[in-house]
Design a protein around this motif. Structure first.
Motif, PDB file in Angstrom:
ATOM      1  N   VAL A 292      40.335 -66.239  13.238  1.00  0.00           N
ATOM      2  CA  VAL A 292      41.682 -66.752  13.492  1.00  0.00           C
ATOM      3  C   VAL A 292      42.613 -66.123  12.456  1.00  0.00           C
ATOM      4  O   VAL A 292      42.172 -65.454  11.522  1.00  0.00           O
ATOM      5  CB  VAL A 292      41.739 -68.294  13.413  1.00  0.00           C
ATOM      6  CG1 VAL A 292      40.911 -68.924  14.520  1.00  0.00           C
ATOM      7  CG2 VAL A 292      41.258 -68.784  12.047  1.00  0.00           C
ATOM      8  N   ASN A 293      43.913 -66.366  12.632  1.00  0.00           N
ATOM      9  CA  ASN A 293      44.869 -65.706  11.744  1.00  0.00           C
ATOM     10  C   ASN A 293      44.826 -66.288  10.329  1.00  0.00           C
ATOM     11  O   ASN A 293      44.577 -67.476  10.122  1.00  0.00           O
ATOM     12  CB  ASN A 293      46.288 -65.799  12.310  1.00  0.00           C
ATOM     13  CG  ASN A 293      46.754 -67.225  12.494  1.00  0.00           C
ATOM     14  OD1 ASN A 293      46.033 -68.059  13.022  1.00  0.00           O
ATOM     15  ND2 ASN A 293      47.955 -67.517  12.059  1.00  0.00           N
ATOM     16  N   HIS A 294      45.064 -65.424   9.364  1.00  0.00           N
ATOM     17  CA  HIS A 294      45.076 -65.805   7.952  1.00  0.00           C
ATOM     18  C   HIS A 294      45.785 -64.704   7.176  1.00  0.00           C
ATOM     19  O   HIS A 294      45.798 -63.538   7.599  1.00  0.00           O
ATOM     20  CB  HIS A 294      43.644 -65.980   7.429  1.00  0.00           C
ATOM     21  CG  HIS A 294      43.564 -66.732   6.135  1.00  0.00           C
ATOM     22  ND1 HIS A 294      43.607 -66.110   4.910  1.00  0.00           N
ATOM     23  CD2 HIS A 294      43.445 -68.056   5.871  1.00  0.00           C
ATOM     24  CE1 HIS A 294      43.525 -67.018   3.956  1.00  0.00           C
ATOM     25  NE2 HIS A 294      43.431 -68.208   4.511  1.00  0.00           N
ATOM     26  N   ARG A 295      46.370 -65.067   6.052  1.00  0.00           N
ATOM     27  CA  ARG A 295      47.116 -64.075   5.266  1.00  0.00           C
ATOM     28  C   ARG A 295      46.206 -62.993   4.700  1.00  0.00           C
ATOM     29  O   ARG A 295      46.620 -61.854   4.506  1.00  0.00           O
ATOM     30  CB  ARG A 295      47.861 -64.761   4.116  1.00  0.00           C
ATOM     31  CG  ARG A 295      49.007 -65.652   4.568  1.00  0.00           C
ATOM     32  CD  ARG A 295      49.720 -66.241   3.368  1.00  0.00           C
ATOM     33  NE  ARG A 295      50.343 -65.205   2.554  1.00  0.00           N
ATOM     34  CZ  ARG A 295      50.868 -65.419   1.348  1.00  0.00           C
ATOM     35  NH1 ARG A 295      50.809 -66.630   0.815  1.00  0.00           N
ATOM     36  NH2 ARG A 295      51.431 -64.437   0.675  1.00  0.00           N
ATOM     37  N   TYR A 296      44.961 -63.362   4.408  1.00  0.00           N
ATOM     38  CA  TYR A 296      44.029 -62.415   3.797  1.00  0.00           C
ATOM     39  C   TYR A 296      42.741 -62.362   4.617  1.00  0.00           C
ATOM     40  O   TYR A 296      42.614 -63.036   5.638  1.00  0.00           O
ATOM     41  CB  TYR A 296      43.729 -62.828   2.352  1.00  0.00           C
ATOM     42  CG  TYR A 296      44.958 -63.068   1.524  1.00  0.00           C
ATOM     43  CD1 TYR A 296      45.733 -61.997   1.072  1.00  0.00           C
ATOM     44  CD2 TYR A 296      45.381 -64.361   1.214  1.00  0.00           C
ATOM     45  CE1 TYR A 296      46.883 -62.207   0.323  1.00  0.00           C
ATOM     46  CE2 TYR A 296      46.526 -64.583   0.467  1.00  0.00           C
ATOM     47  CZ  TYR A 296      47.273 -63.503   0.026  1.00  0.00           C
ATOM     48  OH  TYR A 296      48.411 -63.718  -0.701  1.00  0.00           O
ATOM     49  N   LEU A 297      41.791 -61.571   4.148  1.00  0.00           N
ATOM     50  CA  LEU A 297      40.470 -61.537   4.774  1.00  0.00           C
ATOM     51  C   LEU A 297      39.611 -62.603   4.101  1.00  0.00           C
ATOM     52  O   LEU A 297      39.303 -62.504   2.912  1.00  0.00           O
ATOM     53  CB  LEU A 297      39.836 -60.153   4.604  1.00  0.00           C
ATOM     54  CG  LEU A 297      38.462 -59.968   5.266  1.00  0.00           C
ATOM     55  CD1 LEU A 297      38.562 -60.137   6.776  1.00  0.00           C
ATOM     56  CD2 LEU A 297      37.886 -58.604   4.924  1.00  0.00           C
ATOM     57  N   GLU A 298      39.243 -63.629   4.863  1.00  0.00           N
ATOM     58  CA  GLU A 298      38.484 -64.754   4.303  1.00  0.00           C
ATOM     59  C   GLU A 298      37.254 -65.022   5.171  1.00  0.00           C
ATOM     60  O   GLU A 298      37.308 -65.791   6.128  1.00  0.00           O
ATOM     61  CB  GLU A 298      39.364 -66.004   4.227  1.00  0.00           C
ATOM     62  CG  GLU A 298      38.693 -67.175   3.522  1.00  0.00           C
ATOM     63  CD  GLU A 298      39.606 -68.383   3.409  1.00  0.00           C
ATOM     64  OE1 GLU A 298      39.183 -69.478   3.824  1.00  0.00           O
ATOM     65  OE2 GLU A 298      40.745 -68.226   2.914  1.00  0.00           O
ATOM     66  N   PRO A 299      36.124 -64.377   4.846  1.00  0.00           N
ATOM     67  CA  PRO A 299      34.909 -64.578   5.645  1.00  0.00           C
ATOM     68  C   PRO A 299      34.068 -65.743   5.136  1.00  0.00           C
ATOM     69  O   PRO A 299      33.980 -65.983   3.929  1.00  0.00           O
ATOM     70  CB  PRO A 299      34.164 -63.251   5.454  1.00  0.00           C
ATOM     71  CG  PRO A 299      34.582 -62.776   4.100  1.00  0.00           C
ATOM     72  CD  PRO A 299      35.974 -63.303   3.850  1.00  0.00           C
ATOM     73  N   HIS A 300      33.466 -66.469   6.068  1.00  0.00           N
ATOM     74  CA  HIS A 300      32.529 -67.541   5.732  1.00  0.00           C
ATOM     75  C   HIS A 300      31.224 -67.258   6.480  1.00  0.00           C
ATOM     76  O   HIS A 300      31.151 -67.429   7.701  1.00  0.00           O
ATOM     77  CB  HIS A 300      33.086 -68.907   6.133  1.00  0.00           C
ATOM     78  CG  HIS A 300      34.333 -69.287   5.391  1.00  0.00           C
ATOM     79  ND1 HIS A 300      34.309 -69.863   4.140  1.00  0.00           N
ATOM     80  CD2 HIS A 300      35.640 -69.142   5.713  1.00  0.00           C
ATOM     81  CE1 HIS A 300      35.552 -70.078   3.729  1.00  0.00           C
ATOM     82  NE2 HIS A 300      36.378 -69.640   4.667  1.00  0.00           N
ATOM     83  N   PHE A 301      30.207 -66.820   5.734  1.00  0.00           N
ATOM     84  CA  PHE A 301      28.913 -66.501   6.339  1.00  0.00           C
ATOM     85  C   PHE A 301      28.027 -67.742   6.395  1.00  0.00           C
ATOM     86  O   PHE A 301      27.947 -68.504   5.424  1.00  0.00           O
ATOM     87  CB  PHE A 301      28.206 -65.412   5.528  1.00  0.00           C
ATOM     88  CG  PHE A 301      28.721 -64.029   5.786  1.00  0.00           C
ATOM     89  CD1 PHE A 301      28.204 -63.260   6.816  1.00  0.00           C
ATOM     90  CD2 PHE A 301      29.726 -63.497   4.995  1.00  0.00           C
ATOM     91  CE1 PHE A 301      28.679 -61.979   7.058  1.00  0.00           C
ATOM     92  CE2 PHE A 301      30.214 -62.216   5.226  1.00  0.00           C
ATOM     93  CZ  PHE A 301      29.685 -61.454   6.260  1.00  0.00           C
ATOM     94  N   ARG A 302      27.383 -67.925   7.534  1.00  0.00           N
ATOM     95  CA  ARG A 302      26.371 -68.971   7.692  1.00  0.00           C
ATOM     96  C   ARG A 302      25.055 -68.267   7.982  1.00  0.00           C
ATOM     97  O   ARG A 302      24.808 -67.820   9.110  1.00  0.00           O
ATOM     98  CB  ARG A 302      26.751 -69.919   8.829  1.00  0.00           C
ATOM     99  CG  ARG A 302      28.034 -70.694   8.550  1.00  0.00           C
ATOM    100  CD  ARG A 302      28.387 -71.617   9.691  1.00  0.00           C
ATOM    101  NE  ARG A 302      29.570 -72.412   9.395  1.00  0.00           N
ATOM    102  CZ  ARG A 302      30.110 -73.286  10.238  1.00  0.00           C
ATOM    103  NH1 ARG A 302      29.560 -73.472  11.433  1.00  0.00           N
ATOM    104  NH2 ARG A 302      31.189 -73.968   9.897  1.00  0.00           N
ATOM    105  N   LEU A 303      24.222 -68.185   6.949  1.00  0.00           N
ATOM    106  CA  LEU A 303      23.019 -67.366   7.038  1.00  0.00           C
ATOM    107  C   LEU A 303      21.764 -68.195   6.792  1.00  0.00           C
ATOM    108  O   LEU A 303      21.740 -69.030   5.876  1.00  0.00           O
ATOM    109  CB  LEU A 303      23.072 -66.241   5.996  1.00  0.00           C
ATOM    110  CG  LEU A 303      24.281 -65.300   6.049  1.00  0.00           C
ATOM    111  CD1 LEU A 303      24.261 -64.367   4.856  1.00  0.00           C
ATOM    112  CD2 LEU A 303      24.287 -64.515   7.348  1.00  0.00           C
ATOM    113  N   PRO A 304      20.705 -67.941   7.563  1.00  0.00           N
ATOM    114  CA  PRO A 304      19.403 -68.519   7.212  1.00  0.00           C
ATOM    115  C   PRO A 304      18.855 -67.787   5.990  1.00  0.00           C
ATOM    116  O   PRO A 304      19.423 -66.784   5.538  1.00  0.00           O
ATOM    117  CB  PRO A 304      18.554 -68.248   8.460  1.00  0.00           C
ATOM    118  CG  PRO A 304      19.176 -67.041   9.079  1.00  0.00           C
ATOM    119  CD  PRO A 304      20.648 -67.132   8.786  1.00  0.00           C
ATOM    120  N   GLU A 305      17.760 -68.256   5.480  1.00  0.00           N
ATOM    121  CA  GLU A 305      17.222 -67.697   4.237  1.00  0.00           C
ATOM    122  C   GLU A 305      16.959 -66.196   4.345  1.00  0.00           C
ATOM    123  O   GLU A 305      17.217 -65.444   3.400  1.00  0.00           O
ATOM    124  CB  GLU A 305      15.924 -68.434   3.866  1.00  0.00           C
ATOM    125  CG  GLU A 305      15.517 -68.253   2.413  1.00  0.00           C
ATOM    126  CD  GLU A 305      16.568 -68.771   1.441  1.00  0.00           C
ATOM    127  OE1 GLU A 305      16.769 -68.103   0.400  1.00  0.00           O
ATOM    128  OE2 GLU A 305      17.193 -69.809   1.722  1.00  0.00           O
TER     129      GLU A 305
END
Length: 295
Positions: free
Chosen positions: A35-48
């Motif tokens: 979605v839109n945001h002023r900067y690049l803001e990634p949120h990773f959801r990773l298994p082990e």
């Protein structure tokens, strides 16, 4: 050349991407939402299994996108039991069966249960996951999902560019209307001033009257504002044609558009220019709302 053309596309910040990749012991599934945001803001959801790859994943992301808030979810699905390739240690199983029969000889015992043999440590072995292959699949599948996300961003970006172009045409129409009417408006105001002075029985010499008319014309002169609106329209088109990460530049141009529309409104001395200023503000606000979603 193909890469340059890709860089020149207008991209939205709202999109979705999904990709699957299989390896020997399972399937890697990536789902990406932005979605839109002023900067690049990634949120990773990773298994082990994905955590050691996070640095590489972030680097790939930064090379592909420049803005947006993203949720990037990796799901690992192991293969079903019939495809796991379980291996039975036949010598050990036979030895256990033989030993069990010897123990049971001459004794009143229950029949041997095969599941008990299989549960004995070492009888069944599961092939170790090929971590190198698994990691390669996770990275490749991520790149595929990311390219799909980017392609979806570009498709929506193309629609946003069309929307903005339609509003630019509307702005040009309002500017042309005011330009066309301006001489007529100024002449009407001169005549109105003369009539008003006559009604008040104020006898001004010709030179003083001309001075008053000049002051009125200066107050109502919006040529500079119209020129700047035309210049901003041309610049917006140039920026859109260049493509890439243009959201911030377009946002600045929307502020400049608003500045000129407000000045035009404040200088208005007739209903026509006031209405044109209102229409301009509506068109500019419509563009501004959409610009917030451009990378």
């Amino acid at each position: 050349m193909a890469n340059n053309r890709e860089l020149n596309k207008v991209r939205s910040m709202t999109a979705f991407g999904r990709a699957e990749g299989t390896y020997a012991t399972g399937t890697a599934i990536w789902e990406l939402r932005s979605v839109n945001h002023r900067y690049l803001e990634p949120h990773f959801r990773l298994p082990e299994v994905g955590r050691p790859l996070e640095a590489k994943l972030r680097d790939t992301l930064r090379k592909t996108l420049s803005r947006g808030k993203l949720e990037l979810t990796l799901t690992i699905k192991p293969n079903s039991v019939e495809h796991t390739g379980l291996e039975i240690n036949q010598p050990l199983a036979k030895a256990l069966i033989h030993a069990a029969r010897q123990v049971a000889a001459g004794e009143d015992t229950q029949p041997l249960n095969p599941l008990q043999i299989l549960q004995w440590p070492g009888v069944i072995s599961e092939p170790e996951a090929d971590t190198e292959q698994q990691s390669a699949t996770i990275l490749q599948t991520f790149r595929e999902a990311l390219q799909q996300l980017r392609a979806n961003r570009e498709r929506e970006g193309a629609e946003l560019a069309k929307f903005i172009e339609a509003r630019l045409v509307g702005i040009e129409g309002q500017v042309a209307l005011v330009r066309e009417r301006l001489p007529e408006i100024l002449e009407a105001q001169r005549e109105k001033l003369r009539n008003r002075l006559e009604e008040l029985s104020i006898d001004l010499d010709k030179e003083r009257l001309e001075q008053e008319i000049v002051l009125l014309a200066q107050k109502a002169d919006v040529d500079e504002e119209l020129d700047r609106l035309s210049a901003h329209t041309a610049e917006t088109r140039r920026v859109l044609a260049g493509g890439g990460a243009i959201g911030r530049r377009l946002d600045f141009l929307m502020q400049e558009f608003n500045r000129e529309a407000n000045t035009l409104s404040s200088k208005s001395i007739v209903t026509d220019t006031t209405q044109a200023a209102v229409e301009l503000k509506v068109l500019i606000e419509q563009m501004r709302e959409q610009v917030q979603n451009i990378e």
